[in-house]
Design a protein around this motif. Structure first.
Motif, PDB file in Angstrom:
ATOM      1  N   UNK A  59      10.240  11.076  28.804  1.00  0.00           N
ATOM      2  CA  UNK A  59      11.486  11.666  28.963  1.00  0.00           C
ATOM      3  C   UNK A  59      11.142  13.219  28.097  1.00  0.00           C
ATOM      4  N   UNK A  61      10.989  18.013  28.190  1.00  0.00           N
ATOM      5  CA  UNK A  61      11.198  19.099  28.231  1.00  0.00           C
ATOM      6  C   UNK A  61      10.147  19.683  28.951  1.00  0.00           C
ATOM      7  N   UNK A  66       4.996  11.341  32.333  1.00  0.00           N
ATOM      8  CA  UNK A  66       3.556  10.477  33.002  1.00  0.00           C
ATOM      9  C   UNK A  66       3.338  11.958  34.352  1.00  0.00           C
ATOM     10  N   UNK A  70      -1.000  11.710  33.802  1.00  0.00           N
ATOM     11  CA  UNK A  70      -1.691  12.038  35.209  1.00  0.00           C
ATOM     12  C   UNK A  70      -2.519  13.949  34.499  1.00  0.00           C
ATOM     13  N   UNK A  88      12.115   4.485  26.509  1.00  0.00           N
ATOM     14  CA  UNK A  88      13.120   3.898  25.984  1.00  0.00           C
ATOM     15  C   UNK A  88      13.942   3.101  26.982  1.00  0.00           C
ATOM     16  N   UNK A  89      12.745   3.470  29.180  1.00  0.00           N
ATOM     17  CA  UNK A  89      13.284   3.499  30.032  1.00  0.00           C
ATOM     18  C   UNK A  89      13.294   1.618  30.274  1.00  0.00           C
ATOM     19  N   UNK A  90      12.439   0.870  29.226  1.00  0.00           N
ATOM     20  CA  UNK A  90      12.284  -1.045  29.530  1.00  0.00           C
ATOM     21  C   UNK A  90      12.169  -0.977  30.719  1.00  0.00           C
ATOM     22  N   UNK A  92      12.624  -0.907  33.634  1.00  0.00           N
ATOM     23  CA  UNK A  92      12.638  -0.436  34.486  1.00  0.00           C
ATOM     24  C   UNK A  92      11.443   0.593  36.114  1.00  0.00           C
ATOM     25  N   UNK A  94       7.719  -0.405  35.751  1.00  0.00           N
ATOM     26  CA  UNK A  94       6.661  -1.161  36.482  1.00  0.00           C
ATOM     27  C   UNK A  94       5.083  -0.436  35.342  1.00  0.00           C
ATOM     28  N   UNK A  97       2.213  -1.351  36.124  1.00  0.00           N
ATOM     29  CA  UNK A  97       0.661  -1.372  37.548  1.00  0.00           C
ATOM     30  C   UNK A  97       0.662   0.649  36.002  1.00  0.00           C
ATOM     31  N   UNK A  98       1.491   1.532  35.945  1.00  0.00           N
ATOM     32  CA  UNK A  98       1.026   2.380  34.679  1.00  0.00           C
ATOM     33  C   UNK A  98      -0.011   2.254  34.185  1.00  0.00           C
ATOM     34  N   UNK A 101      -3.458   2.090  36.146  1.00  0.00           N
ATOM     35  CA  UNK A 101      -3.139   3.110  37.346  1.00  0.00           C
ATOM     36  C   UNK A 101      -4.224   3.834  36.097  1.00  0.00           C
ATOM     37  N   UNK A 110      11.267   1.324  23.058  1.00  0.00           N
ATOM     38  CA  UNK A 110      11.506   1.797  22.098  1.00  0.00           C
ATOM     39  C   UNK A 110      12.796   0.808  22.623  1.00  0.00           C
ATOM     40  N   UNK A 111      13.393   1.004  21.320  1.00  0.00           N
ATOM     41  CA  UNK A 111      12.567   0.662  20.159  1.00  0.00           C
ATOM     42  C   UNK A 111      11.911   0.026  19.619  1.00  0.00           C
ATOM     43  N   UNK A 112      10.768   0.232  18.787  1.00  0.00           N
ATOM     44  CA  UNK A 112       9.095  -0.155  18.749  1.00  0.00           C
ATOM     45  C   UNK A 112       8.784   0.248  16.839  1.00  0.00           C
TER      46      UNK A 112
END
Lengths: 131, 536
Positions: A59, A61, A66, A70, A88-90, A92, A94, A97-98, A101, A110-112
């Motif tokens: 995330x 601005x 993502x 691309x 940090x999305x966890x 949710x 996939x 797949x990412x 792909x 995160x946190x890593x």
């Protein structure tokens, strides 16, 4: 990838505090690091100079991680550039797949541990031809 | 004739009807006899014959009536005897004899006795009709669609709410329609056609589709639509399947665009139904179709989705300071040769992030209450001037650190308020704190308070960086933060203004914001302040 000359890494993350510690960790291991705070700036930088590795947050601005990934993968010159996505999305997302792909080296949640990130950059597993 | 039977006939003969009839004719006869007695003396012989004939006629008529009225008399007798008592009713007797009336009476008795015997599973026949009538009324008024269909899904009965759900004016429109087809049409008009026909063969396919419904967040909007259509198809298949009881969720197709054809900014929410189908048992245990219950759960679904969205965002927000904490703590613990200055810097950062994290956790708890609509507003008597002063004092260190000038303009005529002092104070600290945070060094902050039209208005103004027109409508959203490199110091968590507005609204007030980029902002808190403070 030349192992003798230091690898150049581009970090894209909108948190200055986080950029600071990642820079700190990677630079002490001999990497040359540049940091930007959004995806558009990262893309511009990539078109200007050559980098060996890109680490991006999700995330941000102006252009999120993502979209940046691309764009990188659809640029012929950058199609095989090693990429790591941090998020940090966890669960949710996939991430499996990412990875497949976009032929990502890894997706870090995160946190890593920055040390882990450093290891991934310095000893990347050869990416099999997934394209 | 036995004595009993003589007694029986006498008894029925003495019942009300025969008494009445008999009495009439007795009276008539007596009258005639009287006339005969007081009339001038008649010669014996032929002149007496008319009188005798009249008396004879009257007597004969009387007996004839008694005879004809025998059956009604008996019926009346039985009714009098059982007297409307449900227990005694069991002992009512059929009549012996021929004729339509007797036959009808006997059939009636048979019906009454017969129905009573086979009705053992129902409640005692106190008021069966009342129960049925009440249930029928409930079916019409209940807030869900109810239908009865045959095994072929053709509707045999439906209540008005179901007609409304399916967009019909009258339940009569639904009779004999295929309910499954109607539901499929509501869900996805395009795919309604072929799916109903292919049931069993596609059942295994449906299982596979359901399993792979993980979906891809990367695909965006069109992917979600496809997923929902697939889910609708799978739901219809399950309803068409052979299970005895099935409950599914069905998302209906998006409602059509408005009359002018223009699409609004956000797509309208799609209705979500919960559909339950259960097998209807026949009297002999065989299947006699299905009973359907269809409920509109759109509101609950939206609320659940909003809550899930909030939780996801909250988790993400928490991970940000956590990742900083981890990174800096790790650097301190495993890195060799970290300079003392760097060590100090890292420790400070860890400290700051911990504070940020704990503020976030506190705010999340309050926001969680806001989401659930359970934020409690305590009752205190509030002196606005004092609350403002305390908020200003709390922020003195930051004001001094940024070298700002604070001006206060508090009207002396402020009335007492009834409300939650802590929350209102937190709101003021938030507003004034924002003004301080977003104003560069050397700037100014004004705090004004006055009563206008029974409303307490507290305005916080600054000449800081301002808010852009794109961001201004969104500042009160949860987790919304302006993307700004020039924001000094701690980034907030985006919950302060959402909390502030919720507090204002719980007090029947509101907060508004005005701003110009580069010139500053004004946030105005308005709270009702009637002469006599009433309960919030």
């Amino acid at each position: 990838m030349e192992s003798s000359s230091p690898s150049r890494v581009l970090i894209a993350d909108d948190e200055p505090v986080f950029r600071r510690v990642i820079l700190f960790t990677l630079e002490r291991r001999g990497l040359v690091v540049e940091a930007v705070n959004n995806g558009a700036a990262a893309l511009a930088r990539l078109r200007e100079s050559a980098f060996d590795f890109v680490v991006t947050d999700l995330q941000m601005p102006m252009m999120n991680g993502l979209e940046l990934i691309r764009q990188i993968r659809s640029t012929p010159a950058l199609a095989t550039l090693p990429l790591i996505l941090c998020t940090g999305k966890g669960l949710e997302l996939d991430t499996e797949r990412l990875c497949q792909q976009f032929a990502l080296t890894a997706v870090l949640h995160k946190p890593f541990s920055p040390q882990h990130l450093a290891r991934l950059i310095l000893n990347p597993h050869p990416i099999a031809e997934r394209v | 004739m036995s004595a009993k039977r003589i007694f029986g006939s006498v008894a029925s003969a003495c019942s009300g009807l025969s008494l009445r009839v008999g009495a009439v004719f007795l009276g008539l006869t007596l009258l005639l006899a009287l006339f005969a007695a007081i009339a001038p003396r008649l010669e014996a012989g032929p002149s007496r014959i008319p009188w005798l004939l009249a008396v004879a006629a009257a007597t004969v008529s009387g007996f004839a009536c008694l005879r004809v009225g025998r059956v009604p008399a008996k019926i009346e007798g039985e009714l009098l005897r059982t007297g409307g008592d449900p227990q005694a009713w069991r002992t009512v007797r059929p009549l012996v004899g021929g004729g339509h009336v007797v036959e009808a009476w006997n059939v009636l008795i048979e019906q009454a006795h017969g129905r009573r015997e086979t009705d053992t599973e129902h409640l005692p026949a106190a008021t069966p009709d009342n129960q049925v009538a009440l249930m029928a009324r409930a079916m019409r008024s209940v807030a869900a669609g109810i239908a009865v269909t045959g095994d072929d899904f053709r509707i045999t009965a439906a209540n008005p709410p179901l007609a409304a759900l399916l967009g019909r004016d009258d339940t009569a429109d639904l009779k004999d329609q295929n309910l499954l087809e109607l539901l499929a049409m509501a869900a996805s008009p395009q795919t309604a056609g072929g799916d109903i026909a292919s049931t069993d063969a596609a059942a295994t396919d449906a299982a596979a589709t359901d399993a792979s419904a993980a979906g891809s967040p990367a695909d965006g909007g069109s992917g979600a639509d496809d997923e929902e259509d697939e889910a609708a198809v799978a739901a219809i298949r399950r309803l068409a399947g052979g299970a005895n009881a099935v409950t599914v969720r069905l998302t209906c197709a998006a409602p059509p665009a408005g009359p002018d054809g223009a699409s609004s900014l956000l797509p309208p929410p799609r209705n979500v139904w919960r559909i339950s189908r259960t097998r209807l048992d026949g009297r002999d245990g065989d299947s006699q179709g299905f009973a359907w219950l269809i409920q509109d759960i759109t509101q609950q679904t939206l609320a659940t989705a909003a809550r899930d969205q909030f939780l996801q965002t909250a988790a993400h927000e928490l991970r940000t300071p956590l990742s900083n904490l981890r990174a800096y703590a790790e650097a301190l613990s495993i890195e060799e040769g970290v300079s003392v200055e760097e060590q100090k810097e890292f420790c400070n950062i860890i400290n700051d992030e911990t504070t940020r994290l704990s503020r976030l956790v506190d705010h999340l708890l309050t926001v969680g209450q806001m989401e659930a609509g359970s934020m409690v507003v305590h009752q205190h008597i509030i002196e606005p001037a004092r609350v403002i002063d305390e908020a200003v004092e709390y922020l003195r260190p930051q004001i001094a650190a940024s070298q700002l000038t604070l001006h206060t303009d508090i009207s002396p005529k402020l009335r007492l308020l009834r409300g939650d002092k802590d929350k209102i104070q937190a709101t003021l600290i938030n507003l004034i704190g924002n003004a301080v945070k977003y104003t560069p060094e050397g700037g100014h902050v004004w705090v004004r308070a006055a009563i206008h039209d029974d409303t307490l208005e507290i305005a916080v103004e600054d000449d800081g960086i301002g808010i852009s027109p794109e961001d201004l409508p969104r500042v009160f959203e949860k987790f919304f933060r302006v993307d700004h490199d020039s924001v000094q110091g701690q980034r907030g968590n985006g919950l302060g203004l959402a909390f502030a507005r919720e507090v204002a609204r719980l007090h029947q007030g509101d907060i508004t914001a005005e701003s110009r980029v580069g010139e500053g902002s004004v946030f105005t808190l308005r709270l009702p302040a009637p002469d006599e403070p009433t309960t919030v």
